[in-house]
Design an enzyme around this catalytic site. Structure first.
Site, PDB file in Angstrom:
ATOM      1  N   GLY A   1      32.806  39.447  37.282  1.00 31.33           N
ATOM      2  CA  GLY A   1      33.956  39.622  37.892  1.00 31.33           C
ATOM      3  C   GLY A   1      34.039  41.782  38.339  1.00 31.33           C
ATOM      4  N   ALA A   2      32.643  42.418  38.985  1.00 28.13           N
ATOM      5  CA  ALA A   2      32.343  43.539  39.323  1.00 28.13           C
ATOM      6  C   ALA A   2      32.956  44.454  39.938  1.00 28.13           C
ATOM      7  CB  ALA A   2      30.895  43.871  38.785  1.00 28.13           C
ATOM      8  N   ASN A   3      33.616  43.692  40.866  1.00 25.76           N
ATOM      9  CA  ASN A   3      33.894  44.134  42.276  1.00 25.76           C
ATOM     10  C   ASN A   3      35.055  45.226  42.305  1.00 25.76           C
ATOM     11  OD1 ASN A   3      35.164  41.143  42.205  1.00 25.76           O
ATOM     12  ND2 ASN A   3      36.961  42.374  43.488  1.00 25.76           N
TER      13      ASN A   3
ATOM     14  N   GLY B   1      38.583  46.812  38.946  1.00 24.06           N
ATOM     15  CA  GLY B   1      39.153  47.298  37.290  1.00 24.06           C
ATOM     16  C   GLY B   1      37.856  47.751  36.644  1.00 24.06           C
TER      17      GLY B   1
ATOM     18  N   GLY C   1      35.316  46.308  34.894  1.00 28.78           N
ATOM     19  CA  GLY C   1      33.873  45.770  35.392  1.00 28.78           C
ATOM     20  C   GLY C   1      33.840  46.743  36.652  1.00 28.78           C
TER      21      GLY C   1
ATOM     22  N   SER D   1      40.347  40.601  24.590  1.00 24.27           N
ATOM     23  CA  SER D   1      41.507  40.311  24.226  1.00 24.27           C
ATOM     24  C   SER D   1      42.324  41.180  23.401  1.00 24.27           C
ATOM     25  CB  SER D   1      42.567  40.027  25.403  1.00 24.27           C
ATOM     26  OG  SER D   1      43.567  40.129  25.085  1.00 24.27           O
TER      27      SER D   1
ATOM     28  N   TYR E   1      46.593  32.172  28.624  1.00 29.79           N
ATOM     29  CA  TYR E   1      45.794  33.163  28.543  1.00 29.79           C
ATOM     30  C   TYR E   1      44.883  33.072  27.418  1.00 29.79           C
ATOM     31  CZ  TYR E   1      44.233  38.511  29.077  1.00 29.79           C
ATOM     32  OH  TYR E   1      42.931  39.305  29.382  1.00 29.79           O
TER      33      TYR E   1
HETATM   34  N1  LIG Z   1      43.390  44.953  31.985  1.00 32.37           N
HETATM   35  C1  LIG Z   1      43.712  44.222  30.456  1.00 32.37           C
HETATM   36  O1  LIG Z   1      45.186  45.538  30.098  1.00 32.37           O
HETATM   37  C2  LIG Z   1      43.504  43.808  29.574  1.00 32.37           C
HETATM   38  C3  LIG Z   1      43.822  44.012  28.836  1.00 32.37           C
HETATM   39  C4  LIG Z   1      42.687  42.633  27.653  1.00 32.37           C
HETATM   40  C5  LIG Z   1      41.111  42.290  28.445  1.00 32.37           C
HETATM   41  N2  LIG Z   1      41.248  42.548  29.344  1.00 32.37           N
HETATM   42  C6  LIG Z   1      39.899  41.649  29.474  1.00 32.37           C
HETATM   43  O2  LIG Z   1      39.227  42.524  30.786  1.00 32.37           O
HETATM   44  C7  LIG Z   1      38.391  41.509  31.960  1.00 32.37           C
HETATM   45  C8  LIG Z   1      38.599  42.736  32.787  1.00 32.37           C
HETATM   46  O3  LIG Z   1      39.745  42.541  33.497  1.00 32.37           O
HETATM   47  P1  LIG Z   1      40.742  43.620  34.472  1.00 32.37           P
HETATM   48  O4  LIG Z   1      41.728  44.006  33.212  1.00 32.37           O
HETATM   49  O5  LIG Z   1      39.528  44.581  34.834  1.00 32.37           O
HETATM   50  O6  LIG Z   1      41.027  42.515  35.674  1.00 32.37           O
HETATM   51  P2  LIG Z   1      41.231  42.335  36.741  1.00 32.37           P
HETATM   52  O7  LIG Z   1      41.046  44.660  37.697  1.00 32.37           O
HETATM   53  O8  LIG Z   1      41.421  41.331  37.925  1.00 32.37           O
HETATM   54  O9  LIG Z   1      39.817  42.007  37.149  1.00 32.37           O
HETATM   55  C9  LIG Z   1      39.661  40.363  36.625  1.00 32.37           C
HETATM   56  C10 LIG Z   1      37.582  40.429  37.726  1.00 32.37           C
HETATM   57  O10 LIG Z   1      37.172  39.025  37.296  1.00 32.37           O
HETATM   58  C11 LIG Z   1      36.669  38.415  38.721  1.00 32.37           C
HETATM   59  N3  LIG Z   1      37.663  37.737  38.527  1.00 32.37           N
HETATM   60  C12 LIG Z   1      38.742  35.941  38.611  1.00 32.37           C
HETATM   61  N4  LIG Z   1      38.122  35.254  39.305  1.00 32.37           N
HETATM   62  C13 LIG Z   1      36.659  34.950  39.089  1.00 32.37           C
HETATM   63  C14 LIG Z   1      36.452  33.860  39.294  1.00 32.37           C
HETATM   64  N5  LIG Z   1      36.798  33.155  39.786  1.00 32.37           N
HETATM   65  N6  LIG Z   1      35.312  34.035  39.622  1.00 32.37           N
HETATM   66  C15 LIG Z   1      34.549  35.592  40.009  1.00 32.37           C
HETATM   67  N7  LIG Z   1      35.024  36.340  39.867  1.00 32.37           N
HETATM   68  C16 LIG Z   1      36.501  36.978  38.943  1.00 32.37           C
HETATM   69  C17 LIG Z   1      38.099  39.229  39.809  1.00 32.37           C
HETATM   70  O11 LIG Z   1      37.445  39.522  41.027  1.00 32.37           O
HETATM   71  P3  LIG Z   1      38.176  39.056  41.942  1.00 32.37           P
HETATM   72  O12 LIG Z   1      38.709  40.707  42.403  1.00 32.37           O
HETATM   73  O13 LIG Z   1      37.491  39.152  43.715  1.00 32.37           O
HETATM   74  O14 LIG Z   1      39.580  38.250  41.677  1.00 32.37           O
HETATM   75  C18 LIG Z   1      37.594  40.654  39.469  1.00 32.37           C
HETATM   76  O15 LIG Z   1      36.219  40.967  40.152  1.00 32.37           O
HETATM   77  C19 LIG Z   1      38.791  40.320  32.463  1.00 32.37           C
HETATM   78  O16 LIG Z   1      38.384  39.347  31.358  1.00 32.37           O
HETATM   79  C20 LIG Z   1      40.711  40.504  31.183  1.00 32.37           C
HETATM   80  O17 LIG Z   1      41.055  39.534  30.472  1.00 32.37           O
HETATM   81  C21 LIG Z   1      41.668  43.045  30.138  1.00 32.37           C
END
Ligand SMILES: NC(=O)c1ccc[n+]([C@@H]2O[C@H](COP(=O)([O-])OP(=O)(O)OC[C@H]3O[C@@H](n4cnc5c(N)ncnc54)[C@H](OP(=O)(O)O)[C@@H]3O)[C@@H](O)[C@H]2O)c1
Length: 315
Positions: free
Chosen positions: A43-45, A47, A49, A173, A198
């Site tokens: 998921g590095a594209n 946020g 990642g 999280s 979640y």
């Molecule tokens: N944001 C927060 O406040 C927060 C807080 C606590 C924990 N987290 C954790 O941090 C991590 C990163 O989240 P983020 O906040 O950066 O969210 P994000 O911007 O939505 O990024 C999530 C990444 O995961 C990828 N992904 C989702 N479903 C996938 C699949 N089936 N196969 C491959 N890749 C997939 C997405 O790809 P696409 O772009 O193709 O969908 C995107 O690259 C997550 O594990 C989340 O639970 C986030």
């Protein structure tokens, strides 16, 4: 008290709260260079990642962007190369909601990569409002956030061991604190709630780390799990409109940027302090206790056994 003093106090309070919430103390100050090291980030594209990938590219690692959309991943790759000057950034397709895709990806990595120094299990999603089942008969949130990463990690373990000292970093999280593992509902057979899916999946990240840590004893591979903070990202794209509104209108000053949110992942992946630490929950670049349930060895072992069966790791 005069009104302007009250106003001043409120402003000072809000500024301190904002700084604290967005990780005043949570920066990775390690200068470690990652030259010669290979890192995979799921998921590095976008946020957290993407921000993590950029920082590791800046530190000269070979960075593998493990993403489901080739188009989005290529665009992220271009941004990362432009910003870091490191051209050793590779795109590999993997859909973390499909076990077959995870297997194909892992086989390719084991065939093509001579080493793997850091695996960052970052990809994640917040559950859709309606229950979705995957082709493997798993509930989508559990499949993406836990089962696929469980399978991927296990399939890459030999390579990680061969490359030791090496590290696994699981992105969970603080929301795991509201989770509970209901073994009778692991595939949402009885009920489904997007928030609970979640929270529960993030608790599974913690329990997976706990059990894996035990199994890795003496291998030179460490595993830690973290809370990145509350971060401005695309995570809530399929959330209820009300949640989106709150996070879009009220929360922004209190949200970390993806760069700030990536600090904990970077800290666990590169810092010297974390090189021998394993089995820990990290928040704002400090080791903390997870919830009581996150420390339950019995639940962790049971979840491991069921995950092995449901992912087909053992039949
Ligand atoms: N944001 C927060 O406040 C927060 C807080 C606590 C924990 N987290 C954790 O941090 C991590 C990163 O989240 P983020 O906040 O950066 O969210 P994000 O911007 O939505 O990024 C999530 C990444 O995961 C990828 N992904 C989702 N479903 C996938 C699949 N089936 N196969 C491959 N890749 C997939 C997405 O790809 P696409 O772009 O193709 O969908 C995107 O690259 C997550 O594990 C989340 O639970 C986030």
């Amino acid at each position: 008290m005069e009104w302007y003093l009250v106003l001043l106090l409120v402003v000072v309070f809000l500024v301190v709260l904002q700084k604290w919430w967005t990780g005043w103390f949570g920066y990775c100050d390690s200068q470690a260079d990652m030259r010669g090291k290979t890192v995979i980030i799921t998921g590095a594209n976008t946020g957290i990642g993407k921000a993590t990938a950029l920082e590791l590219a800046r530190r000269h690692a070979r960075v593998i962007l493990a993403c489901r959309s080739k188009v989005k991943a290529e665009s992220a790759r271009n941004d990362i190369i432009k910003a870091s000057g490191n051209t050793d950034v590779i795109v590999k397709e993997v859909d973390m909601s499909r076990l077959a895709s995870v297997r194909t990806f892992a086989e390719e990595i084991c065939r093509e990569e001579p080493r793997l120094d850091v695996l960052i299990n970052n990809a994640g999603m917040a559950g859709p409002s309606k229950k979705c089942m995957t082709e493997d008969g798993l509930e989508l949130t559990f499949a993406t956030n836990h089962f696929s990463h469980f399978l991927l990690t296990n399939l890459l373990l030999d390579l990680l061991k061969k490359s030791s000292p090496s590290r696994i970093v699981n992105v969970s999280s603080m929301a795991h604190r509201w989770g509970k593992v209901d073994f009778d509902n692991l595939c949402a057979e009885k009920w489904y709630h997007e928030g609970r899916a979640y929270f529960d999946s993030k608790l599974m990240n913690i329990l997976f780390t706990r059990e894996l840590h035990k199994r890795l004893a003496g291998t030179g591979v460490t595993v830690n799990v973290l809370h990145p903070g509350t971060v401005r990202s695309e995570l809530l794209r399929s959330a209820h409109w009300f949640v989106k509104m709150v996070f879009g209108l009220i929360m922004p000053p209190f949200l970390k940027t993806p760069y700030q949110g990536a600090q904990c992942s970077i800290y666990c992946a590169v810092s010297e302090e974390m090189s021998r630490v394993s089995g820990q929950y990290v928040c704002d670049c400090r080791i903390q206790d997870p919830s009581k349930q996150g420390m339950d060895d019995g639940t962790a072992k049971k979840l491991w056994d069921i995950s092995e069966r449901l992912t087909g790791l053992t039949l």
